[in-house]
Write an enzyme that holds these catalytic residues in place. Structure first.
Site, PDB file in Angstrom:
ATOM      1  N   ASP A 162      60.736  72.143  89.214  1.00 39.48           N
ATOM      2  CA  ASP A 162      61.296  71.021  88.478  1.00 39.48           C
ATOM      3  C   ASP A 162      60.229  70.372  87.604  1.00 39.48           C
ATOM      4  O   ASP A 162      59.099  70.132  88.053  1.00 39.48           O
ATOM      5  CB  ASP A 162      61.847  70.003  89.489  1.00 39.48           C
ATOM      6  CG  ASP A 162      62.441  68.783  88.833  1.00 39.48           C
ATOM      7  OD1 ASP A 162      63.432  68.925  88.111  1.00 39.48           O
ATOM      8  OD2 ASP A 162      61.900  67.681  89.053  1.00 39.48           O
ATOM      9  N   GLU A 202      60.893  75.027  84.803  1.00 43.82           N
ATOM     10  CA  GLU A 202      61.584  74.132  83.882  1.00 43.82           C
ATOM     11  C   GLU A 202      60.476  73.614  82.963  1.00 43.82           C
ATOM     12  O   GLU A 202      59.721  72.717  83.335  1.00 43.82           O
ATOM     13  CB  GLU A 202      62.271  72.986  84.622  1.00 43.82           C
ATOM     14  CG  GLU A 202      63.075  72.094  83.694  1.00 43.82           C
ATOM     15  CD  GLU A 202      63.716  70.923  84.419  1.00 43.82           C
ATOM     16  OE1 GLU A 202      64.861  70.576  84.105  1.00 43.82           O
ATOM     17  OE2 GLU A 202      63.056  70.340  85.305  1.00 43.82           O
TER      18      GLU A 202
END
Length: 673
Positions: free
Chosen positions: A332, A369
């Site tokens: 993330d 990401e």
């Protein structure tokens, strides 16, 4: 000393490994804190009562910056927490509070759910029968990812799960996932996190605090979330391992969405769980004056490239890969991991290189990401080797193409061919398989909502939540649910168009869980706090949209049957050729998005595919076909055809018309052998 019938002796212990480690006759506990002046271990019996505080003498229980002790006795099932004394000097970055009970950052299991001031680690028996477990290790070219939330997958009563909302519930969904063609299950964060969001935002219906449903606010990075398991001590670890073992037996890999960019401790007024109380100045990026640098949108940022924090992250990944046997990680806001201690982007981030080159992690999949909340956007340029990336350009360009935004044919073709504009840089992960393609993911609208809503509907998140952004959605005639058969037909066809694009594109396809049966979040594009039917999978939709489920199964099978679609390199001019309606050259930047291509297949039985796309909202597209092989052209996929003609069974393809005419907003795929 006798405690509740158990004799506990305290010995100096060892500084490594960090965290709790069973020693046969007790447990060794080791924790890092450079700036603490005193450290204590508070022991809790199996009933949760604090029964002893072990003060660690720096002369006997400290080696360098590591405090340690060996606790000798029958302590399985007991809990423990830490108390750290040191300076309270926020301007200098120190926030020690000797009253606070702190979690051990390396604890692999917690005793109950984490609450500020009441969180405890568990001294657990972690033995587990893995049987003949073997990781599937699917190559990237054969990988089909299904993104889902542990709780959301089976919490809805319609799931019929014996263990709803738990790791064991995920295991119950295996037959469905396997039949769908899934090879990897990507789970939203399972690292231990508090139940409440800690933002101060209120639920507009109940007036109570919003819940931390997604789990992107961890407090114990090594521990699986107790809320996804039964109440027995250590149940989360045992049930997680059971889930992994059963998924592996079905040939499905496990990829974890991991959060190493921030924690649930928030900003200066946030709760203290662990890092802040143990060594705030080391664990977090701080501003001059002691405030928290925020590159995550969550009020703090972990100091990822400090050597101590870097080691913590790598040790954590090794733990999940070896002890919990997961097969990959999606990071993330991974751009944060490339920021130096001053927040600047590093040209060669040591953490990212260490993760990619770590010998223990060499077989795991790594997905970034490749951006953060402070403006870093490294899509196609994410540093380090072996990293695949969530391709946000694929998401946006495919959505805009099918919405009918003018001039998108060229961008669409680039995405279909693997995004060479992003991933042809000559690196070790060079090629289309560096691109994890998706049309929808947890962050944004579901596929159903993308074709049913023109704007976000996040009212249930409260008035103080983040401002929603344009998701390139379209309601196709009415905002939200509609009984109009014409509107519903267009929505169903648009869903098929985008799903077909996903599976026909080079790169790694990722399907948002439930998109195959039109799961809806009622227009909510940021359902992070919706632990309810807004987010849960309503399994009655599987039968209601059985035709779409079958369509996705056929797409997965079609991709597997035609390896040219998932090749590890970009197309050459000899393999693919493009044409527009009426056989002329494509209008790459024209007002209507209509394009076709011929893909030549090599192998023992040479063949070809003809992919035809008409995203115009009003105009049909007439495509004279290129010459076929001796077998002629046959229709494998036709999103404008009624079920089951939208996706033919292998060998059951009907002959193609001599000159196909695609109605507005439709896809046709022809095969020739």
């Amino acid at each position: 000393m006798g405690v509740n019938g158990a004799a506990v002796a305290v010995e100096p212990g060892d500084p490594l490994p960090l965290g709790p480690r069973e020693t046969g006759d007790g447990f060794n506990v080791a924790v890092f804190s450079r700036h603490a002046t005193r450290m204590s271990v508070v022991l809790f019996d199996a009933g949760g009562a604090a029964v002893r505080t072990v003060a660690l003498d720096p002369a006997r229980h400290r080696t360098g910056d590591v405090w340690h002790a060996r606790l000798v006795g029958d302590l399985r099932g007991w809990g423990y927490a830490l108390r750290a004394e040191g300076p309270w000097s926020p301007d200098a970055g120190h926030r020690f509070d000797p009253r606070a009970l702190l979690l051990d950052p390396y604890a692999p299991s917690l005793a109950g759910r984490p609450r500020p001031g009441a969180a405890r680690c568990l001294l657990a028996d972690d033995r587990f029968d893995w049987g003949d477990d073997r990781p599937p290790r699917h190559p990237w070219r054969d990988t089909v990812i299904y993104e889902a939330h542990v709780r959301g997958l089976t919490a809805h009563p319609s799931s019929g799960a014996r263990h709803p909302g738990r790791f064991l519930g995920v295991a119950e969904a295996i037959p469905y996932l396997r039949a769908l063609g899934v090879t990897a299950l990507e789970l939203l964060p399972v690292q231990e996190a508090p139940e409440e969001a800690g933002t101060g935002w209120e639920d507009p219906e109940t007036g109570g605090p919003l819940r931390n449903y997604w789990g992107y606010d961890p407090v114990a990075l090594f521990a699986p979330r107790a809320a996804y398991a039964g109440e027995a001590p250590g149940a989360a670890v045992a049930e997680f391992k059971t889930m992994v073992r059963e998924l592996h037996r079905a040939g499905i890999e496990v990829i974890l969405d991991v959060v190493f960019n921030h924690t649930a401790e928030g900003g200066e007024d946030g709760p203290t769980f662990s890092f802040r109380g143990l060594d705030n100045a080391i664990y977090y990026m701080l501003l001059p004056g002691g405030g928290y640098a925020d590159y995550t949108g969550c009020r703090n940022t972990l100091n990822c490239n400090h050597p101590v924090v870097r080691s913590l992250i790598v040790d954590c990944l090794r733990h999940w890969a070896t002890q919990m046997r997961v097969d990959g990680f999606r990071f993330d806001l991974a751009a944060v991991l490339g920021r130096g201690r001053d927040g600047a982007m590093l040209p060669n981030p040591p953490l990212l290189e260490q993760i990619a080159e770590d010998p223990v992690l060499r077989d795991v999949k790594l997905i970034a990401e490749a951006w953060d909340a402070a403006g870093a956007f490294q899509l196609g340029t994410f540093p380090g080797e072996r990293w695949a990336e969530w391709n946000a350009r694929f998401r946006d360009d495919v959505r805009r193409f099918w919405r009918g935004d003018a001039g998108m044919a060229g961008a669409f073709a680039t995405r279909l061919c693997g995004s060479a504009d992003l991933y042809a840089d000559g690196g070790a992960m060079d090629g289309p398989l560096r691109s994890v393609n998706f049309v929808a993911c947890h962050d944004g609208p579901t596929l159903n909502d993308l074709v049913s809503y023109a704007k976000p509907h996040n009212e249930a998140n409260g008035p103080d939540g983040p401002v929603p952004v344009d998701a390139f959605g379209e309601n196709n005639g009415a905002e939200g649910p509609s009984e109009d058969a014409g509107i519903e037909a267009v929505r169903a066809r648009q869903a098929r168009n985008m799903l077909a694009t996903l599976f026909l594109s080079r790169g790694v396809p990722m399907l948002l869980g439930g998109d195959e049966f039109r799961r809806t979040q009622r227009g909510n594009t940021n359902a992070w706090c919706q632990d309810n039917a807004v987010s849960w999978h309503d399994w009655t939709l599987v039968s209601r949209h059985a035709g779409l489920v079958r369509f996705v199964r056929r797409l997965a099978a079609f991709r597997s049957a035609h390896p040219v679609l998932a090749a590890e390199r970009f197309y050459t001019d000899a393999e693919v050729s493009w044409f527009g309606p009426d056989g002329g050259p494509p209008e790459w930047h024209g007002p209507e998005n209509r394009v076709g291509c011929l893909v030549r297949e090599a192998g023992a039985v040479p063949g070809a595919l003809c992919l035809l796309f008409n995203a115009s909202g009003s105009l049909p597209a007439r495509f004279p076909l290129p010459a076929a092989t001796a077998g002629g052209w046959r229709v494998a996929i036709d999103t404008a055809a009624p079920e089951p003609g939208d996706a033919a069974d292998a060998g059951g393809e009907a002959p193609a018309p001599e000159v196909p005419v695609l109605p507005p907003r439709s896809t046709m795929v022809l095969v020739s052998r």
